[in-house]
Motif scaffolding. Structure first.
Motif, PDB file in Angstrom:
ATOM      1  N   HIS A  25     -25.928   5.274 -24.646  1.00 38.08           N
ATOM      2  CA  HIS A  25     -26.520   6.462 -24.718  1.00 38.08           C
ATOM      3  C   HIS A  25     -27.691   6.678 -23.993  1.00 38.08           C
ATOM      4  O   HIS A  25     -28.229   5.887 -23.622  1.00 38.08           O
ATOM      5  CB  HIS A  25     -26.770   7.230 -26.046  1.00 38.08           C
ATOM      6  CG  HIS A  25     -25.319   7.378 -26.952  1.00 38.08           C
ATOM      7  ND1 HIS A  25     -24.441   6.483 -26.942  1.00 38.08           N
ATOM      8  CD2 HIS A  25     -25.146   8.302 -27.747  1.00 38.08           C
ATOM      9  CE1 HIS A  25     -23.296   6.966 -27.871  1.00 38.08           C
ATOM     10  NE2 HIS A  25     -23.685   8.162 -28.255  1.00 38.08           N
ATOM     11  N   GLU A  26     -28.104   7.884 -23.898  1.00 41.59           N
ATOM     12  CA  GLU A  26     -29.504   8.131 -23.287  1.00 41.59           C
ATOM     13  C   GLU A  26     -30.226   9.330 -24.147  1.00 41.59           C
ATOM     14  O   GLU A  26     -29.600   9.928 -24.620  1.00 41.59           O
ATOM     15  CB  GLU A  26     -29.301   8.709 -21.897  1.00 41.59           C
ATOM     16  CG  GLU A  26     -28.266   9.880 -21.429  1.00 41.59           C
ATOM     17  CD  GLU A  26     -28.269  10.203 -20.033  1.00 41.59           C
ATOM     18  OE1 GLU A  26     -28.405   9.328 -19.213  1.00 41.59           O
ATOM     19  OE2 GLU A  26     -27.641  11.178 -19.879  1.00 41.59           O
ATOM     20  N   GLY A  27     -31.479   9.334 -23.839  1.00 43.86           N
ATOM     21  CA  GLY A  27     -32.145   9.909 -24.829  1.00 43.86           C
ATOM     22  C   GLY A  27     -32.943   9.369 -25.830  1.00 43.86           C
ATOM     23  O   GLY A  27     -33.508   8.272 -25.761  1.00 43.86           O
ATOM     24  N   ASP A  28     -33.079   9.891 -26.959  1.00 38.12           N
ATOM     25  CA  ASP A  28     -33.737   9.202 -28.407  1.00 38.12           C
ATOM     26  C   ASP A  28     -32.809   9.243 -29.289  1.00 38.12           C
ATOM     27  O   ASP A  28     -32.212  10.019 -29.695  1.00 38.12           O
ATOM     28  CB  ASP A  28     -35.030  10.448 -28.552  1.00 38.12           C
ATOM     29  CG  ASP A  28     -35.982  10.052 -29.842  1.00 38.12           C
ATOM     30  OD1 ASP A  28     -35.474   8.874 -30.442  1.00 38.12           O
ATOM     31  OD2 ASP A  28     -36.602  10.804 -30.409  1.00 38.12           O
ATOM     32  N   GLY A  31     -33.640  11.651 -32.044  1.00 36.81           N
ATOM     33  CA  GLY A  31     -33.790  13.165 -31.508  1.00 36.81           C
ATOM     34  C   GLY A  31     -32.621  13.540 -30.469  1.00 36.81           C
ATOM     35  O   GLY A  31     -31.416  13.304 -31.048  1.00 36.81           O
ATOM     36  N   ALA A  32     -32.803  13.866 -29.548  1.00 37.53           N
ATOM     37  CA  ALA A  32     -31.668  14.406 -28.513  1.00 37.53           C
ATOM     38  C   ALA A  32     -31.282  13.313 -27.806  1.00 37.53           C
ATOM     39  O   ALA A  32     -32.145  12.561 -27.084  1.00 37.53           O
ATOM     40  CB  ALA A  32     -32.271  15.522 -27.756  1.00 37.53           C
ATOM     41  N   CYS A  33     -29.911  12.975 -27.829  1.00 36.56           N
ATOM     42  CA  CYS A  33     -29.430  11.875 -27.151  1.00 36.56           C
ATOM     43  C   CYS A  33     -27.859  12.347 -26.803  1.00 36.56           C
ATOM     44  O   CYS A  33     -27.465  13.151 -27.490  1.00 36.56           O
ATOM     45  CB  CYS A  33     -29.458  10.488 -27.826  1.00 36.56           C
ATOM     46  SG  CYS A  33     -28.664  10.370 -29.191  1.00 36.56           S
ATOM     47  N   ALA A  34     -27.341  11.671 -25.806  1.00 36.47           N
ATOM     48  CA  ALA A  34     -25.949  11.919 -25.502  1.00 36.47           C
ATOM     49  C   ALA A  34     -25.287  10.583 -25.117  1.00 36.47           C
ATOM     50  O   ALA A  34     -25.934   9.900 -24.334  1.00 36.47           O
ATOM     51  CB  ALA A  34     -25.822  12.996 -24.432  1.00 36.47           C
ATOM     52  N   ARG A 117     -35.989  10.871 -40.066  1.00 32.54           N
ATOM     53  CA  ARG A 117     -36.939  12.313 -39.901  1.00 32.54           C
ATOM     54  C   ARG A 117     -38.085  12.022 -40.516  1.00 32.54           C
ATOM     55  O   ARG A 117     -38.255  11.322 -41.682  1.00 32.54           O
ATOM     56  CB  ARG A 117     -36.366  13.606 -40.292  1.00 32.54           C
ATOM     57  CG  ARG A 117     -35.038  13.983 -39.433  1.00 32.54           C
ATOM     58  CD  ARG A 117     -34.368  15.132 -40.050  1.00 32.54           C
ATOM     59  NE  ARG A 117     -35.379  16.119 -40.585  1.00 32.54           N
ATOM     60  CZ  ARG A 117     -35.015  17.179 -41.277  1.00 32.54           C
ATOM     61  NH1 ARG A 117     -33.799  16.939 -42.022  1.00 32.54           N
ATOM     62  NH2 ARG A 117     -35.781  18.071 -41.844  1.00 32.54           N
TER      63      ARG A 117
END
Length: 255
Positions: A25-28, A31-34, A117
């Motif tokens: 995956h990439e991102g956080d 948080g926001a990842c894909a 969170r």
């Protein structure tokens, strides 16, 4: 879903475990990842801790069976200590033998909560929304340090040495602690086997009560405490913490 972190080209990467492969995956992670199109064989990865906790909180006397056997009173509120973030240790990595302590060192197989969170004074009802998932942990303890000086119990030192906070290998986001059990195998022999539903303070209540004292941040770890079967380890012994639905955390003490 099982999330993990691994070493790649000198940098940390993360993804999800899908059978015998890792979906990168990439991102956080929090948080926001894909997901990307890349998949890697699990057999070839170098495991990291599945998150990087800013703080590690450990519970004491949180299981009824252990309290009953040891004649400890039922706690009115969670009893906890802090482990140094530098004690964190990944699956498969050796637990160091302390350089400045030659007494007994014990394993403690535990369920750990991973915060997803920010949580500050959250209610029990709202607490699950702040839990990212769960992982296996070994709350390693220098047993004789805690009470060695009668004027000052040394919880931080006994629990916070390098490598004394092993956890992983993954964070499972779909897990029901109320119906699961934990086993600890030492040198292949079962030493702990207890139901996670035996807690005085289950995960949602722990998150709620602890967040009333301190702000919990994404990646923070709460070790839920242990039950019967804690014993010292000998150097060269492999300890496996097994939770069905999550996986197996394996580390060798001094190996």
């Amino acid at each position: 879903m099982k999330w993990l972190r691994f070493q790649r080209g000198g940098h940390a990467a993360f993804g999800t475990l899908e059978g015998d492969q890792v979906r990168v995956h990439e991102g956080d992670m929090f948080g926001a990842c894909a997901p990307t199109a890349e998949r890697l064989p699990v057999a070839g990865i170098e495991w990291l801790t599945p998150c990087q906790p800013g703080k590690i909180i450990g519970l004491w006397n949180n299981f009824r069976a252990a309290a009953e056997k040891n004649q400890w009173a039922e706690p009115a509120e969670p009893l906890y200590f802090l482990k140094a973030s530098s004690s964190a240790l990944a699956h498969g990595r050796p637990i160091p033998v302390p350089a400045a302590y030659d007494g007994r060192v014990a394993y403690e197989g535990e369920l750990a909560i991973v915060i997803g969170r920010r949580a500050r004074a959250v209610s029990v009802a709202d607490a699950p929304a702040h839990i990212f998932g769960y992982t296996c942990a070994n709350d390693v303890t220098a047993m004789e340090l805690i009470g060695r000086d009668p004027s000052f119990p040394q919880w931080a030192r006994a629990k916070g040495m390098d490598g004394f906070g092993a956890f992983g290998p993954v964070v499972e986001t779909a897990f029901d602690a109320a119906t699961a059990s934990l086993r600890t195998l030492v040198g292949g022999r079962e030493r702990q086997n207890y139901p996670l539903g035996d807690m005085f303070f289950p995960p949602a209540e722990l998150v709620s009560r602890l967040s009333a004292d301190m702000t919990l941040e994404p990646g923070d770890l709460i070790l839920c405490g242990t039950s019967l079967g804690v014993l010292p380890m000998k150097p060269g012994t492999t300890v496996e913490v097994v939770i069905d639905g999550i996986g197996t955390l394996a580390n060798t003490y001094g190996g």
